[in-house]
Scaffold this motif. Sequence first.
Motif, PDB file in Angstrom:
ATOM      1  N   ASN A  85      12.098  -1.483  -8.527  1.00  0.00           N
ATOM      2  CA  ASN A  85      10.858  -1.645  -7.775  1.00  0.00           C
ATOM      3  C   ASN A  85      11.005  -2.635  -6.628  1.00  0.00           C
ATOM      4  O   ASN A  85      10.486  -2.406  -5.527  1.00  0.00           O
TER       5      ASN A  85
ATOM      6  N   TYR B  15       4.033   1.481  -0.960  1.00  0.00           N
ATOM      7  CA  TYR B  15       4.791   1.519  -2.221  1.00  0.00           C
ATOM      8  C   TYR B  15       3.947   2.068  -3.364  1.00  0.00           C
ATOM      9  O   TYR B  15       4.378   2.959  -4.106  1.00  0.00           O
ATOM     10  N   ARG B  16       2.724   1.575  -3.517  1.00  0.00           N
ATOM     11  CA  ARG B  16       1.871   1.998  -4.626  1.00  0.00           C
ATOM     12  C   ARG B  16       1.516   3.481  -4.504  1.00  0.00           C
ATOM     13  O   ARG B  16       1.544   4.224  -5.491  1.00  0.00           O
TER      14      ARG B  16
ATOM     15  N   SER C 153      -6.258   5.775  -6.867  1.00  0.00           N
ATOM     16  CA  SER C 153      -5.022   6.165  -7.542  1.00  0.00           C
ATOM     17  C   SER C 153      -5.214   6.549  -9.008  1.00  0.00           C
ATOM     18  O   SER C 153      -4.674   7.569  -9.461  1.00  0.00           O
TER      19      SER C 153
ATOM     20  N   ASN D 226      -3.928   5.765  -2.393  1.00  0.00           N
ATOM     21  CA  ASN D 226      -3.978   4.371  -2.842  1.00  0.00           C
ATOM     22  C   ASN D 226      -5.409   3.933  -3.156  1.00  0.00           C
ATOM     23  O   ASN D 226      -5.631   3.082  -4.015  1.00  0.00           O
TER      24      ASN D 226
ATOM     25  N   SER E  75       0.838  -1.207   0.000  1.00  0.00           N
ATOM     26  CA  SER E  75       0.000   0.000   0.000  1.00  0.00           C
ATOM     27  C   SER E  75       0.867   1.250   0.000  1.00  0.00           C
ATOM     28  O   SER E  75       0.615   2.208  -0.749  1.00  0.00           O
TER      29      SER E  75
ATOM     30  N   ALA F 261       3.409  -1.952 -10.097  1.00  0.00           N
ATOM     31  CA  ALA F 261       2.527  -1.772  -8.943  1.00  0.00           C
ATOM     32  C   ALA F 261       1.141  -2.353  -9.214  1.00  0.00           C
ATOM     33  O   ALA F 261       0.521  -2.950  -8.320  1.00  0.00           O
ATOM     34  N   SER F 262       0.640  -2.181 -10.436  1.00  0.00           N
ATOM     35  CA  SER F 262      -0.667  -2.738 -10.796  1.00  0.00           C
ATOM     36  C   SER F 262      -0.656  -4.256 -10.748  1.00  0.00           C
ATOM     37  O   SER F 262      -1.625  -4.891 -10.315  1.00  0.00           O
TER      38      SER F 262
END
Length: 486
Positions: free
Chosen positions: A401, A158-159, A430, A427, A156, A203-204
Amino acid sequence: SLRAMDRAAYKAEHELFVAGSAGTSTAEVVQVALVIPIAVLLHRSVHYALCSAGVSLYPHAHPDSSQVHAHAGELSFASTLLVVLFEFSLLVVPTIAACTTRQWRTHMYVAMLALAFLCHGFVLMKRKPSAKAPRSRPFPSSWLAVLQGKHVHCISLYRAYMMVLTCVCILAVDFRVFPRAFAKTETFGQSVMDVGVGCFVFASALVSKQAQASTRGDSQSYARVIKRTLLKVSPLLVLGFIRLIGTKSTDYQEHVSEYGVHWNFFFTLAGISLIVSLLNPPPNHAIATGVGVAACYQLALWLGLQDYILNAPRTNLLAMNKEGVFSCFGYVAIFLCGLQLGTILLPRGSDAARKMKDSLLVMGGTDAVCWLLTLLSGMYIAENSRRMANLTYVLFTVSYNVLVLFLLLAMDMFFEPAPQLILFSINRNSLVLFLVANLMTGGINLSMHTIYASDVLAYAIIGAYMLAFSTLAVILHKADLTLRFW
């Protein structure tokens, strides 16, 4: 007219301003990313120092993101404003500074770390030592809600932080305060902005339906996967065409070698979804499939595709959008690597502490191997190229990443998480917030000549833009709104 001529001349000057970057060193790209764990650590340390001094900004403060969501609505307007300003100053402002300065970035990091450890020392001094204190455990019981919760805390963070970093850069690049070496590279090299799309894709993948289905043991038919994907990409295609019509109708400046004449970020996302659904690899074999895709694509580049992408005249629709179309294969490889990593990080449960340690070891080992492969690929296979999303770019993006995730996961192990209203609000919505950031960026560029702005004005505009972005995220969150396109 003279005004039209001035506008055309400025557009040409602006396009020249953002083009031609040769990038910077890998070390500097990573150094900019270090603002993420350092800022998170500083926020946690200051938050718990304030709590030790009897000051609590959050009602029912709890590190678990679901608790932050549950109690956000209980904050009054004044309390919410105070929390937003507190988090903005510790989490967002350092990010703006890290992306726009080169001379004193290291000094800023040292100062942030020093303040964080001073606050941590204050917290330790305030704690009353127990006469029979048990031997410290690697995971104190106060963190169990984070480890066993619905959301994986480090993912969470990170995104959301990658979205903050991306939104800072898409506007800052239009001002002279943003180092030209951080802008997207023209053909070869690496830069801070080069990893933007790759980070979004990675991230997705971490929280994708495929990764979640794997952790639940779900299986779906191939036809159902294709049907779901077609429904998913439809709004992306609509957004892509809206952006295309918008940029062409306003004569907005464009960097053609980024995606091509008509292609854009939303078409790339749609292309990735379609290709991944056609491949439909088992999540536990996704990295192997991604490596295969990247290797075959690199072979095609060697056999003439690279020359076509770099030198072919734009005489037809495919040639006009060659960068966007063919780079999709590189981004597919990045997505597949993120997909399998998501299956490692997503499982939660009663043995979450052990899983967390296992995940940390896996990510540490994986990242070391990825950086070694990135180095070897850059030396012996091909120079890093975001424009083509070649094998070296894929390895570089995955390494970058995984490193950020590794550092955030390590922090969750050794430093107690704290509530973060802005980041978890970002988040939650987003993609919508990213669209709003793009609209704000376009509006600012259409309303002023950004490349002529003074440094003071540039920082004021970037700061106000990010404060508005953060505030909107919190408003949507307090209203309990989750806006989706599908």
